[in-house]
Design an enzyme around this catalytic site. Structure first.
Site, PDB file in Angstrom:
ATOM      1  N   CYS A  63      -7.047 -22.516  20.143  1.00 47.74           N
ATOM      2  CA  CYS A  63      -8.071 -22.820  21.147  1.00 47.74           C
ATOM      3  C   CYS A  63      -8.106 -24.293  21.526  1.00 47.74           C
ATOM      4  O   CYS A  63      -8.499 -24.641  22.638  1.00 47.74           O
ATOM      5  CB  CYS A  63      -9.440 -22.365  20.643  1.00 47.74           C
ATOM      6  SG  CYS A  63      -9.527 -20.580  20.370  1.00 47.74           S
ATOM      7  N   CYS A 115     -14.330 -22.782  20.077  1.00 46.45           N
ATOM      8  CA  CYS A 115     -13.537 -22.774  18.842  1.00 46.45           C
ATOM      9  C   CYS A 115     -12.570 -23.939  18.909  1.00 46.45           C
ATOM     10  O   CYS A 115     -12.134 -24.335  19.973  1.00 46.45           O
ATOM     11  CB  CYS A 115     -12.785 -21.456  18.713  1.00 46.45           C
ATOM     12  SG  CYS A 115     -11.695 -21.413  17.273  1.00 46.45           S
ATOM     13  N   ASP A 166       0.861  -1.180   0.000  1.00 47.49           N
ATOM     14  CA  ASP A 166       0.000   0.000   0.000  1.00 47.49           C
ATOM     15  C   ASP A 166       0.900   1.233   0.000  1.00 47.49           C
ATOM     16  O   ASP A 166       2.109   1.140   0.189  1.00 47.49           O
ATOM     17  CB  ASP A 166      -0.949  -0.037   1.207  1.00 47.49           C
ATOM     18  CG  ASP A 166      -2.165   0.873   1.011  1.00 47.49           C
ATOM     19  OD1 ASP A 166      -2.223   1.571  -0.026  1.00 47.49           O
ATOM     20  OD2 ASP A 166      -3.040   0.888   1.897  1.00 47.49           O
TER      21      ASP A 166
HETATM   22  N1  GUN Z   1      -6.386   1.221   3.293  1.00 49.00           N
HETATM   23  C1  GUN Z   1      -7.644   1.316   3.761  1.00 49.00           C
HETATM   24  N2  GUN Z   1      -8.390   2.104   2.957  1.00 49.00           N
HETATM   25  C2  GUN Z   1      -7.595   2.509   1.963  1.00 49.00           C
HETATM   26  C3  GUN Z   1      -7.803   3.323   0.780  1.00 49.00           C
HETATM   27  O1  GUN Z   1      -8.880   3.856   0.542  1.00 49.00           O
HETATM   28  N3  GUN Z   1      -6.716   3.502  -0.041  1.00 49.00           N
HETATM   29  C4  GUN Z   1      -5.512   2.922   0.212  1.00 49.00           C
HETATM   30  N4  GUN Z   1      -4.510   3.111  -0.651  1.00 49.00           N
HETATM   31  N5  GUN Z   1      -5.295   2.158   1.307  1.00 49.00           N
HETATM   32  C5  GUN Z   1      -6.331   1.950   2.153  1.00 49.00           C
HETATM   33 ZN    ZN Z   2      -9.803 -20.309  18.096  1.00 56.24          ZN
END
Ligand code: GUN
Ligand code: ZN
Length: 622
Positions: free
Chosen positions: A268, A263, A79
């Site tokens: 767990c 779970c 990201d």
């Molecule tokens: N992570 C959570 N929401 C977003 C978003 O709208 N854009 C980007 N690039 N990363 C994110």
């Molecule tokens: Zn669990």
């Protein structure tokens, strides 16, 4: 709209739907190596902005590459820092610099620096952010070589979302995240999330994969996958763990409220609630993070199985009962049935299970009920309709009415209806999915039939006019063909002498018209499969593009030999085609080359350049 896919990068293939655990390179909870080995994680996501601004880490990443420093052999998405701008306010970043950096450290999918649209942004602000996002997407895709994710923005304005998605979809993106939804998810605003996702999907079309940015709770997966989301990223597993929250498919529970773990995940099953509470804070947080991740993967597996066995609507309806906000979301989804119906086969191999009144709002059910309401015309003109009460009959209803039908047909001028949990249904459609292939609890209510001519034996007969009526099977050919193929198909396929070949149970196997085999009945959904003589009749009488998939010359040659139609070779397809429909394969001159079953709808055939568009049943040698 839900789909199983294979997403390929140079670091392997990822089957979607899937989750990408978030790795914070400065704060690793479960190491990527353990994810790979123990959780069989094939794809993770990390943040290039954090790497870039961390001295030492930045140079190490540039030198050794992302896969080396994270010690992860699978696919890594990065990201860009957009989310940090949402949390901390504007970040000091150059859009091209951050993309170039991601490529330089060997990211498999780089994300542009989109502009995060907040739910409470004004229209003007959101519009400007969408413009900027599109401009950055254009620049990144034209200047960079690698795989790029292009997030769709637009706040909660459906037209902005749709437009943004449409423009980005025309750029060479690898992945289309739906961005700006974290605030909606955090506040359980799932009905607005539905509007955001659906308008984005409308603009984007069937392109993918689609990633729902920031959706980390498994309770949202069935719903999101139903709308066509393919990937999720999750930092929630660790964030929830830090505050003592355990995720379950139906919601969240805090450790302080738990007396049982309920779970059986690897964490767990090796402890109990007291053991868990006795651990050190650090150890317990790790254990909760692992539990949360196991639960997330389990729910993804559950969703995939539901896709394969055609039960995803049921799963969504069940999960929706876990939270009123999910019920709101489901209610909102139903408003999109006309759009969703385009992706929905007319029949399924699995019976419809009633899970509550919502079941009647599924697109597949709405389609046939809407058709009966709007387009159905009773086969015998100007004749009264008699209603049978289906409540005390088995299914298919007509099989429990043989005596009555013998009295009535074809000597009386009547049309027949049956009262069902779906409402009044023409009796000749009683074998069509889901009328016969459905399971209801005993208490479900049937429609009100007070003011209609209800079958009452001899008394009813005496009130009727004799004349040349129609047999129930003739009615079937007319009404089912009109529903399944198009308006008018029924009269084309019954214009002549009809004959029927029955199976042992008394159902129709084959249908002949003037001694030519035109149709067979598909056992599992009561709809017809087309034989060459039937297909030829329909092609001669119905103008293009109705019922047709037009293919290029090479494909026509292959298809006429019985080989399948590939999406790449489709020139044009009729918008009325639904996956699993019977279709006519024609060449450029509208000559019939094969009959086939569609695997995709028109939009998908246009967009996909890989895979099968239609499975040929029979080719016509030329
Ligand atoms: N992570 C959570 N929401 C977003 C978003 O709208 N854009 C980007 N690039 N990363 C994110
Ligand atoms: Zn669990």
């Amino acid at each position: 709209m839900a789909r199983i896919g294979n997403f390929k990068s140079s670091h392997g293939t990822v089957e979607t739907p899937n989750i990408m655990p978030v790795i914070n390179p400065n704060l690793v909870a479960i190491s990527p190596r353990r994810l790979w080995e123990e959780f069989r994680t094939k794809i993770i996501i990390t943040n290039s902005y954090i790497i870039k601004r961390t001295e030492g880490l930045k140079d190490e990443a540039l030198e050794k590459g992302l896969h080396d420093i994270l010690d992860f052999p699978g696919t890594i998405m990065t990201d860009s820092g957009t989310f940090q701008s949402h949390v901390y306010g504007e970040v000091d970043l150059d859009p091209i610099e951050i993309i170039t950096f991601q490529e330089a450290i060997g990211s498999d999918i780089s994300t542009i620096l989109d502009r995060f649209t907040e739910p409470d942004d004004t229209r003007e602000v959101a519009e400007q952010k969408v413009k900027d996002t599109i401009q950055r997407a254009r620049q990144a895709t034209s200047e960079c070589e690698g795989s790029i994710a292009l997030p769709i923005q637009g706040s909660i304005y459906p037209d902005l979302r749709e437009k943004c998605a449409k423009v980005l979809g025309d750029l060479p993106g690898t992945l289309y995240p739906i961005g700006g939804v974290v605030p909606l998810l955090e506040d359980y605003r799932y009905d607005e999330l539905v509007k955001v996702v659906m308008s984005s999907k409308k603009g984007l079309g069937p392109k993918g994969p689609v990633h729902l940015f920031g959706a980390g709770h498994p309770m949202i997966y069935p719903l999101a996958v139903l709308m066509g989301c393919d990937l999720f990223d999750s930092s929630s597993y660790i964030k929830y763990a830090r505050r003592g929250d355990l995720m379950y498919p139906d919601g969240t529970r805090n450790i302080s409220d738990l007396e049982y773990l309920a779970c059986n995940c690897p964490v767990c099953r090796n402890t109990d609630i007291d053991g868990l509470k006795d651990e050190s804070d650090e150890k317990r947080t790790m254990m909760l993070a692992e539990h949360n991740l196991w639960i997330s993967y389990m729910e993804i597996g559950r969703v995939k199985q539901a896709i394969r066995e055609h039960s995803l609507w049921e799963l969504v309806e069940q999960r929706a009962r876990g939270h009123p906000s999910l019920l709101d979301a489901l209610n909102t989804i139903h408003g999109y049935w006309k759009f969703m119906e385009k992706f929905e086969p007319r029949g399924r191999r699995r019976a419809l299970f009633y899970t509550g009144e919502f079941t009647f709002n599924r697109p597949l059910v709405k389609r046939i009920l809407h058709w009966i309401e709007e387009d159905y015309s009773p086969p015998v003109k100007d004749a009264p309709s008699i209603v049978f009460n289906g409540k005390y009959l088995g299914k298919p209803y007509s099989r429990y009415l043989t005596k009555e039908l013998e009295y009535l047909l074809p000597d009386y001028m009547v049309n027949l209806l049956v009262n069902t949990p779906f409402g009044l249904i023409p009796l000749e459609l009683d074998g069509v999915y889901p009328i016969a292939q459905s399971l209801f609890p005993g208490y479900v209510s049937y429609g009100e039939i007070k003011d209609l001519v209800v079958w009452n034996g001899k008394e009813t007969l005496e009130s009727l006019e004799k004349g040349k009526g129609m047999s129930l099977d003739e009615m079937r050919v007319r009404s089912i063909s009109d529903f399944q193929f198009c308006k008018g198909a029924g009269s084309i396929l019954s214009d002549g002498k009809l004959e029927f070949v029955y199976n042992r149970k008394g159902g129709i196997n084959n249908i002949l018209l003037d001694e030519r085999h035109i149709l067979s009945v598909r056992a599992y959904d009561g709809l017809f499969s087309l034989k060459i003589p039937g297909a030829t009749l329909l092609k001669d009488k119905l103008p293009p593009p109705i019922l047709r998939i037009k293919v290029n010359d090479d494909s026509a040659e292959y298809n006429s030999q019985g080989k399948n139609v590939f999406a790449k070779f489709v020139l044009e397809a009729w918008e009325g085609i639904r996956p699993s429909d019977e279709v006519l394969i024609v060449d450029r001159n509208d000559d019939l080359v094969a009959v086939a079953r569609a695997m995709l709808n028109k939009e998908e055939m246009n967009v996909f350049d890989k895979g099968m568009a239609a499975r040929v049943r029979q080719g016509i040698e030329r």
